[in-house]
Design an enzyme around this catalytic site. Structure first.
Site, PDB file in Angstrom:
ATOM      1  N   LYS A 113      14.426 -10.630  -6.579  1.00 40.34           N
ATOM      2  CA  LYS A 113      13.541  -9.458  -6.519  1.00 40.34           C
ATOM      3  C   LYS A 113      13.634  -8.838  -5.127  1.00 40.34           C
ATOM      4  CE  LYS A 113       9.939 -12.846  -5.584  1.00 40.34           C
ATOM      5  NZ  LYS A 113       8.740 -13.511  -6.071  1.00 40.34           N
TER       6      LYS A 113
ATOM      7  N   GLY B 125       7.658  -6.143 -11.310  1.00 37.96           N
ATOM      8  CA  GLY B 125       7.987  -6.541 -12.672  1.00 37.96           C
ATOM      9  C   GLY B 125       7.981  -5.371 -13.627  1.00 37.96           C
TER      10      GLY B 125
ATOM     11  N   PRO C 230      13.792 -20.261  -6.873  1.00 37.53           N
ATOM     12  CA  PRO C 230      13.994 -21.000  -8.133  1.00 37.53           C
ATOM     13  C   PRO C 230      13.124 -20.419  -9.251  1.00 37.53           C
ATOM     14  CG  PRO C 230      13.635 -22.500  -6.296  1.00 37.53           C
ATOM     15  CD  PRO C 230      13.290 -21.138  -5.801  1.00 37.53           C
TER      16      PRO C 230
ATOM     17  N   VAL D 122      10.757 -20.741 -12.285  1.00 36.24           N
ATOM     18  CA  VAL D 122       9.786 -21.756 -12.709  1.00 36.24           C
ATOM     19  C   VAL D 122       9.420 -21.488 -14.168  1.00 36.24           C
ATOM     20  CG1 VAL D 122       7.520 -22.771 -12.313  1.00 36.24           C
ATOM     21  CG2 VAL D 122       8.884 -21.959 -10.367  1.00 36.24           C
TER      22      VAL D 122
ATOM     23  N   SER E 163       2.788  -1.033  27.684  1.00 34.59           N
ATOM     24  CA  SER E 163       1.961  -0.061  28.392  1.00 34.59           C
ATOM     25  C   SER E 163       0.490  -0.274  28.069  1.00 34.59           C
ATOM     26  CB  SER E 163       2.382   1.358  27.975  1.00 34.59           C
ATOM     27  OG  SER E 163       1.410   2.297  28.342  1.00 34.59           O
TER      28      SER E 163
ATOM     29  N   ALA F  29      -1.323   2.275  27.826  1.00 35.34           N
ATOM     30  CA  ALA F  29      -1.599   3.474  27.042  1.00 35.34           C
ATOM     31  C   ALA F  29      -1.220   3.233  25.580  1.00 35.34           C
ATOM     32  CB  ALA F  29      -0.821   4.657  27.604  1.00 35.34           C
TER      33      ALA F  29
ATOM     34  N   GLY G 102      -4.626   7.405  26.000  1.00 35.91           N
ATOM     35  CA  GLY G 102      -4.952   6.301  26.898  1.00 35.91           C
ATOM     36  C   GLY G 102      -4.381   6.459  28.287  1.00 35.91           C
TER      37      GLY G 102
ATOM     38  N   HIS H 173      -5.683   5.376  14.376  1.00 33.98           N
ATOM     39  CA  HIS H 173      -6.755   4.385  14.421  1.00 33.98           C
ATOM     40  C   HIS H 173      -6.465   3.238  13.468  1.00 33.98           C
ATOM     41  CE1 HIS H 173      -9.655   7.803  15.784  1.00 33.98           C
ATOM     42  NE2 HIS H 173      -9.018   7.262  16.806  1.00 33.98           N
TER      43      HIS H 173
ATOM     44  N   LEU I  73     -18.893  14.268  -0.568  1.00 34.23           N
ATOM     45  CA  LEU I  73     -19.875  14.805   0.373  1.00 34.23           C
ATOM     46  C   LEU I  73     -20.324  16.211  -0.053  1.00 34.23           C
ATOM     47  CD1 LEU I  73     -18.208  13.560   3.676  1.00 34.23           C
ATOM     48  CD2 LEU I  73     -20.570  13.054   3.010  1.00 34.23           C
TER      49      LEU I  73
END
Length: 1634
Positions: free
Chosen positions: A600, A609, A651, A653, A802, A804, A851, A1293, A1312
């Protein structure tokens, strides 16, 4: 085989350009003992122009070494026998191609056979006479048959001889380097394509080093570099040979030369590993021949018969590895142990000091826990001082650095490094290296700037890493050193501890110890380079939760899970890529040949799948067949289109459907949820709705009983115990390794145990510093559909090094819209606006810089963007949007200067690609930044439009995309100075009553203290965080932020500063000076938090500037003090698990948390946190000195300042604003603040700036619907562009990532609006919506705008006023000879690199620094000759005598030298100036030489420069003679010298020793030089004589001699000098005599 070395003949090959090599023979006779065995010669050495390739020798035994000389020697020798000689070097003018040698008849053992004269058999030859007779005849026949062909071969070999200059390597040309190489073990690795001249170079090295050198060649070991697969055994043997030499300990193993192509990274790294293991320095050399990388020519040069295509294939990896991982000075093996021992002795001593034991917690976290520093620090390879990190050419400036003339010239050279200090921190131990001017030529311009230390001198970061703490990388050592040097530069002298044997020990806090060495440690080193194994890159830590590959996740699980359940198939997985060799793969994983398999893709693809991307129950051949239609094929998954290139084989299973289960663990604010469903697999469906859930709260423990009870109710009893144990172990693993998400589907449980079939996981990348040992080097793959570009990795690497934040994601490299945005929130807003305006398909990149990056960091970031966008033209041209919000503390002018440099560098391609640039920015010094940016547009001719805070942040996007007109002349924003200088006409400060809130006339705002709670219940949090009486403590030495807070307090007319004290654990208690308006005040700084709290009980706010590593501990400590109600955590990159613990403790204690990853918040007229609101000009422009009626809450700190600007322009101003921070789990959430604002009478409307990720905005919707929130709410969630991208993008962020549809910005904006909030169509319209709502409230009388009152003036800081160009001040000093402020040192306008390139020498340098001129070549030579002849005149002269006496008195070098220099004057050495003046005055006045002599005699004056104590006309001073010959030959005119020589004729006629002495000669010759060299006017020449420049020649020259005398006395260990009595005449008054 046990033979000893037999008679040895060494043929030394000497070569001159264009001439034949002449063998020089040296014979060394040694005894030989060879036992009869059925083996044959291993090595046959034959010298000459042709070399035999193969020798087959018949016989029972043949000598190990055979040296053959003769006129004609076989190229190929066929000998019937059982063993074949490996190497044959054959000497002779002509070489036969084929030689047949008969079987040796004698059973007698043979000795080594030196083949000297072919016509005369040696003694050894007679002992094996039958063999010799056959060999001689055969050689003659073969030679005759093949002479014609051989002529051609010889010609071909001669063609390959490199041209003159191709051996210009330091280890061949520099004597100092050669001497060092002979005494310290070195591995010289030759690399280059076949035919490039490596063998020629190898022979040259062997000739130069003779007995000290061992040559190991690939040919000797049957290696075919063009076919590495067939050379595995050969490489193994070669490596073993290198190891054998490394461990031999013989003279010949001092310099080991490996001759191979070494064109792959793997081989280069292997050589480096071997050298490192055996403490050798490695030097990598490539032939300098013109054809070295030209396959067309190489096919003619090489004798391997390689085709051009083969050489082309080899050239690729060779060029890829042209540049190393890094360059640097590597300490020679002879001194490495000495330096290590010195550092270990220092650590042992430090361990025992009481002062160190007091600060044990710096290293252990616990004061009582002991630490063994020798064990604490781990050695990191060969000791070295890195000059330039190149990352194999990917690092910025790497190629330019490698092409630096000094780098090429000095590569492989020996240097002496001066270690001036040792330092220790909790992370590293290292030595500071003080670089000489010559060594600074090899030091790049940017290492200090890269680390953010822009004010430190070049070379400050030079260091040697002596050891690192666990999980710490060596790069940290330089950063630790810069921290200490920065503290010193800021005036923090640290805490002196004691004088140790080696020097002075000082403590600088936070575990930083510095030992300044009394005497520097001088260590020989070699300037070279390093190649290592390429490691997986670790993405920037601040991005928090990051997905890892399935293979990595399973590796973590198999390694670290602790459970009684039998986990099967541990580590049974194989990785397949396009270049995978399946035969080799099967050798490494034998189970591939015996088991059924599953294959896969492992590329972060969901639902593989259902997409038909899983091959099941196949054998290995079936897997290969299955991969044929998928590997390296483009596939579409959802919106994403990408190439399948990484597959996982495991393997197969066999199991039943009922044996499949589903388990998932994911993080939330309140704890971690475990989801379990008894029916797993591809059709599991909506697990959120179906699965059982168990919440494990923060700091709570999981138990098997709770798992069985809550999760396993539908599981068969037989499997409950196994599953419970496994889930508990899985959860503990999840916690220990800082996972944030872990899903297994299906999890199969059979009678044999537990099988983990498919797995998806994310880890908290910010926890790298905690988990490095368990994680190792983690590679974070890109989302499917987005390629991993090297430029992204490069920026990530810059970001990691850095302080920053630098981010770059390439979305569409062919797009026409490029962005370079400052700020995490702003970067999302710009992307949103571009997509909203229809530019999604043309958006090329997402990224941000923030920064406060340095100018150099911004330059590196900008040039990466410009390089990418100018690679492919677009028919419509391209646009570059350089945008950003209003910065809080970033110096906009400094960052823009970096961007301007990049634009200038790329101006030609930018114009060729028709790039138009749009700029919008605000913040500290932004006016200067915009001016500089505007100027570059005018000077380069690039269309460049510049806007400031007067323009809406995203307006430039509409302009760039043609949706909005570009204004001809944007309104000019007020300059910083206009705000800070009182322009109201009122000289006084307005009354403080003007600070009454605009809303206070309607409702008084009262502080709401926290309510008392019942015992054991959580304490209620305060509803009002700040008032005009709020007092705070600042954790960390943040002087700029504190001064900003005090200036804000002053313009708000607060009665007292809002900062009561600072806490800084790394220094003792002291006072720090700040300004309060016009006055200076002192604020206390405490070492301990407890002392600060006790002495300032009125403090209720802590502003925590601690680093991400210590923010958690310092915050938890702060919450122990009940007086603290609010804590602001500034640091970004705190692990989420730590943040959640902080939140839980804060909730329990009723403490408000703002942050982490925030700039803070502000309450106009009352209080501001740290750098919030930016500098004072923005505070005043946004009217933040008095309260308005609008309160806001935002995630982004930069965007909060933008909201200040928007609100101040559209309403009566801000009442309060908070930036909760960009992390996934901020300490306080939107509703915490919105509900406070709802309950605060002074707030009339609320603005919420949300973003993609999380669900907090839905709580606001709920509050509005339920009537809890009744005030108008204007809201917008940024990140709407995310749903338009074809692949997942992690925004600036950590929390800006949607994990489900409800977390998208679009979904939240819609909710909202439906709830009743005012939601604009885009951020572009946010200001218009705020204006509309505000105007409505004014119309209804809810808000009554008050009259504006001017704030008091605040004096501008001198440094900032100077930065803005507002003031000027006379300098305390003036200099015109040297400038060290730029990227390189400048002598009188000449850069130091040019000084060395021009080879002006010491004389030329002196000319620049003394005379501000570049003097002619002869003048420079004359100055150097003067220094040489005045350097010393023996120990008896007064200056040398004084120096010697002072040295023997135990004084230091400076004192002793000064003692000698102070004797220089008219009587000793100071006659140069006087002689020059006397002779020039006489000559200029027209006196005849006789008149001059007579006048001096009449006046009773000595003629300076005439006379010598020893020398005379009959015993001339050779120094004067040498100088006279030079001057007469080179000076244009010698009028003054001729005049002085005429005077000498007169004086010597009276007395033979009245000669023109060396002082007089230099004096008059210098006058001739100054007057006639063409560089000076007559007045300038006379001025230099008048001001005493010529005496400087004697002072400088004689200083060399004085220093020599000082060193001589110290070396001879001479004791205190006492003058003998018998050499003193004691002349006492008669009445005192006995």
């Amino acid at each position: 085989m046990s033979e000893q070395v037999g008679t040895e003949t060494e043929l030394q090959m000497t070569s001159t350009s264009g001439e034949e090599e002449v063998p020089e023979e040296r014979v060394v006779e040694k005894e030989v003992l060879i036992e009869p065995t059925k083996e044959v010669a291993e090595t046959v050495l034959v010298a000459g122009e042709k070399v035999a390739e193969t020798v087959l020798v018949a016989g029972e035994k043949v000598a190990e070494t055979v040296l053959v000389a003769g006129e004609k020697v076989a190229e190929t020798v066929l000998v019937a026998g059982e063993k074949v000689a490996e190497t044959v070097l054959v000497a002779g003018e002509k070489v036969a191609e084929t030689v047949l040698v008969a079987e040796v008849a004698s059973e007698k053992p043979t000795e080594a056979v030196p083949l000297a004269e072919a016509a005369e058999p040696t003694k050894a030859e007679k002992e094996v006479e039958p063999e010799k007779s056959v060999e001689s005849d055969t050689l003659k026949e073969a030679a005759a048959e093949t002479s014609e062909k051989n002529d051609a071969e010889v010609q071909k070999e001669e063609d390959a001889v490199p041209a003159s200059g191709s051996l210009s390597f330091a280890l061949l040309e520099r004597q100092k380097t050669k001497d060092s190489m002979r005494t310290s073990r070195t591995l010289v690795v030759l690399r280059g394509l076949p035919g490039s001249g490596k063998s020629f170079l190898a022979r040259a090295i062997a000739d130069a080093y003779k007995d000290h050198c061992t040559l190991i060649t690939a040919d000797d070991h049957g290696i075919k570099p063009e076919n590495p697969e067939s050379s595995v055994d050969g490489y193994k043997a070669l490596d073993e040979a290198v190891v054998a030499c490394c461990t031999a300990g013989t003279t010949s193993s001092v310099l080991i030369v490996v001759d191979d192509t070494n064109h792959t990274q793997d081989r280069l790294a292997r050589m480096g590993e071997l050298a490192e293991q055996h403490h050798l320095v490695t030097v990598f050399l490539e032939p300098l021949t013109e054809w070295s990388r030209d396959p067309a020519q190489l096919t003619k040069k090489t004798r391997r018969g390689l085709e051009e295509a083969q050489l082309e294939t080899m050239r690729g990896p060779l060029e890829e590895m042209s540049l190393p991982l890094f360059f640097g000075w590597f300490l020679l093996s002879s001194v490495q142990d000495k330096v290590r021992c010195t550092s270990m002795d220092f650590l042992k001593t430090l361990d025992t000091l009481e002062a160190f034991k007091k600060h044990l917690s710096d290293f252990t976290g616990k004061a009582e826990k002991e630490v063994d520093l020798e064990q604490y620090f781990q050695a990191k390879g060969t000791l070295h001082c890195t000059t330039k990190f190149c990352d194999y050419g990917k690092a910025p400036g790497a190629k330019q650095y490698a092409q630096n003339t000094a780098v090429k010239e000095f590569y492989g050279s020996a240097f002496e490094l001066s270690l001036s200090a040792l330092f220790v921190t909790p992370r590293t131990v290292g030595a500071r290296v003080s670089l000489t001017e010559e060594q600074l030529l090899l030091w790049p311009a940017d290492p200090e700037e890269e680390a953010g230390s822009t004010s430190l001198p070049r070379g400050s970061r030079a260091h040697i890493t002596l050891g690192c703490a666990e999980h710490v990388e060596p790069v940290q050592t330089g950063l630790d050193l810069l921290e200490i040097l920065t503290l010193q530069q800021e005036g923090q002298q640290g805490e002196p501890i004691e004088e140790m044997e080696l020097g002075s020990l000082t403590y600088y806090g936070e575990g930083r110890w510095l030992l300044t060495l009394r005497e520097p440690i001088c260590t020989p080193a070699c300037f070279s380079s390093f190649y290592g194994r390429k490691e997986a890159s670790l993405a920037s830590a601040v991005m928090s939760a990051k997905a890892i590959s399935e293979q990595t996740g399973k590796e973590f699980l198999y390694k670290h899970i602790c459970t009684s359940a039998a986990v099967q198939n541990r580590f049974r997985y194989a990785n397949v890529k396009a270049e995978t060799d399946f035969d080799q793969l099967a050798k490494e994983h034998p189970w591939l040949l015996t088991e059924r398999l599953v294959v896969k893709p492992d590329q972060l693809i969901k639902r593989r799948g259902k997409l038909g991307l899983v091959g099941v129950n196949l054998d290995l051949s079936g897997v290969r067949e299955w991969l044929k239609t998928r590997l390296m094929r483009e596939t579409t998954v959802g919106k994403a289109k990408g190439v399948l290139k990484n597959f996982l084989i495991e393997p197969f299973v066999a199991h039943k459907q009922e044996e499949e289960f589903y388990v998932c663990i994911y993080a939330s604010r309140e704890g971690d949820y475990i989801l379990f469903h008894h029916e797993g697999g591809v059709d599991v469906g909506d697990v959120d709705a179906k699965a059982k859930k168990l919440l494990i709260g923060v700091d709570e423990k999981i138990s098997e009983d709770s798992v069985k009870k809550e999760l396993l109710t539908h599981v068969p009893n037989d499997n409950k115990a196994v599953l419970a144990s496994f889930i508990v172990g899985l959860f503990n693993l999840y916690e220990d390794l800082f996972f944030t998400y872990l899903e297994i589907n299906p999890l199969v449980v059979t009678k044999d145990g537990v099988y983990v079939l498919d797995m998806a996981a994310k880890i908290d990348a910010t926890a790298d510093y905690l988990c490095k040992a368990k994680w190792g080097d983690v590679e974070f793959p890109p989302p499917f559909g987005r390629e991993a570009y090297p430029e992204e990795a490069y920026i990530a690497d810059l970001d990691a090094k850095s302080g920053a934040s630098l981010k770059l994601t390439l979305l569409n490299p062919r797009g026409r819209i490029w962005t370079m945005v400052a700020g995490g929130g702003a970067s999302v807003v710009y992307s949103d606006t571009i997509c909203d305006l229809g530019g999604v398909n043309e958006l090329a990149n997402y990224g941000e810089y923030s920064g406060a990056p340095s100018e150099q960091q911004t330059y590196d970031y900008a040039k990466t963007i410009l390089s990418l966008m100018t690679r492919e033209k677009h028919p419509d041209g391209k646009v570059l949007i350089i945008g950003g919000s209003i910065a809080n503390f970033t110096n906009v002018a400094a960052t823009f200067k970096g961007i301007v440099r990049a634009i200038r560098d790329y101006q030609v391609p930018l114009k060729e690609h028709e790039v138009t640039i749009f700029v919008r920015r605000g913040g500290p010094n932004y006016q200067e930044g915009l001016r500089v940016m505007g100027e570059v547009g005018k000077t380069t001719g690039i269309p460049l439009h510049v806007f400031g805070t007067e323009t809406h942040m995203t307006a430039i996007v509409g302009m760039a995309l043609g949706h909005r007109a570009i204004p001809n002349q944007p309104p000019a924003a007020a300059h910083t100075a206009n705000f800070l200088l009182n322009s109201s006409g009122s000289p006084g400060t307005p009354a403080s009553s003007r600070t009454a809130s605009f809303s206070d006339n309607k409702a008084k705002v009262e502080d709401s203290p926290s309510k008392k709670a019942k015992a054991g219940a959580p304490i209620a949090k305060a509803t009002s965080l700040f008032s005009k009486h709020t007092k705070s403590i600042v954790w960390g030495m943040q002087t700029r932020a504190v001064q900003g807070m005090l200036d804000f307090d002053y313009v708000c007319s607060r009665e007292e500063p809002s900062v009561a004290a600072m806490v800084y654990p790394f220094t003792g208690d002291h006072k720090q000076k700040y300004y309060w308006g016009h006055k200076e005040i002192l604020l206390p700084v405490y070492k301990n938090m407890s002392d600060a709290m006790k002495k300032h009980p009125d403090v209720d706010v802590l502003i925590n500037f601690a680093s991400l590593r210590s923010a958690f501990d310092s915050t938890m400590e702060t919450m122990q003090y009940p007086q603290i109600q609010t804590i602001a955590i500034i640091a970004e990159g705190i692990p989420e698990a730590h943040t959640r613990k902080i939140i839980k403790a804060a909730d329990k204690k009723g403490v408000n948390i703002i942050g982490p990853a925030t700039v803070g918040g502000i309450k106009p007229g009352c209080f501001k946190i740290g750098n919030t609101g930016g500098m004072l000009d923005n505070i005043l422009a946004s009217k933040l000195y008095r309260p308005g009626s609008v309160a806001y809450v935002s995630r982004s700190g930069g965007m909060s300042n933008e909201l200040n600007n928007i609100i101040s322009r559209t309403t009566d101003g801000v009442f309060e604003g908070v930036a909760i921070g960009g992390d996934r789990y901020p300490g306080s959430v939107f509703t915490d603040h919105v509900l406070r604002y709802q309950d605060t009478p002074g707030v009339k409307m609320i603005v919420v700036l949300g973003e993609i990720g999380g669900t907090e905005e839905y709580k606001i919707c709920q509050g509005i619907k339920q009537g809890r929130i009744t005030k108008p709410v204007v809201s917008w969630c940024i990140g709407t562009c995310a749903t338009m991208f074809s692949s997942e993008v992690q925004f600036g962020h950590a929390g800006a990532c949607a994990n489900q549809a409800s977390e998208t910005a679009s979904a939240k904006n819609k909710a909202l609006k439906e709830a009743g909030a005012f939601v604009p169509k885009s951020f572009d319209e946010l200001g218009e919506i705020i204006t509309s709502v505000y105007d409505d409230l004014v119309a209804k009388g809810v808000i009554v705008p008050a009259e504006e009152m001017p704030p008091p003036t605040v004096p501008m800081d001198y440094s900032w006023a100077r930065e803005l160009g507002l003031i000027r001040k006379p300098a305390s000093f003036m200099t015109s000879i040297c400038d060290e402020r730029g990227q390189e040192l400048i002598y009188a306008g000449m850069p130091i690199t040019e000084v060395f390139k021009s080879e002006i020498g010491l004389g030329g340098t002196l000319g620049l620094l003394w005379f501000q001129r570049r003097l002619p070549r002869y003048a420079c030579q004359f100055i150097e000759m003067c220094l040489m002849v005045t350097a010393d005149h023996g120990p008896a002269v007064s200056g040398a005598h004084n120096t010697i006496v002072c040295a023997r008195a135990g004084k230091d070098l400076i004192s002793s030298l000064t003692s000698g220099l102070l004797t220089i004057g008219d009587r000793f050495g100071g006659a140069l100036d006087a002689a020059a003046k006397q002779f020039s005055n006489a000559f200029d006045s027209g006196m005849l030489p006789m008149e001059f002599v007579n006048k001096m005699k009449k006046d009773g004056k000595l003629i300076m420069g005439i006379g010598h104590r020893v020398k005379s006309i009959n015993n001339p001073d050779m120094r004067v003679q040498i100088l006279k010959d030079f001057v007469k030959q080179h000076f244009p005119s010698t009028q003054m010298l001729d005049y002085a020589l005429d005077v000498e004729k007169i004086t010597t006629s009276k007395k033979p020793n009245l000669i023109l002495n060396v002082d007089g000669f230099i004096g008059v010759a210098f006058v001739d030089l100054l007057r006639t060299c063409g560089g000076f006017t007559r007045d300038e020449a006379d001025e230099f004589v008048e001001i005493g420049a010529l005496n400087g020649i004697f002072v400088l020259g004689r200083s060399m001699g004085f220093i020599g005398h000082y060193l001589d006395q110290k070396r001879l260990k001479q004791g205190l000098y006492r003058h003998p009595w018998d050499d003193i005449s004691y002349v006492l008054p008669e009445h005192m005599s006995m």
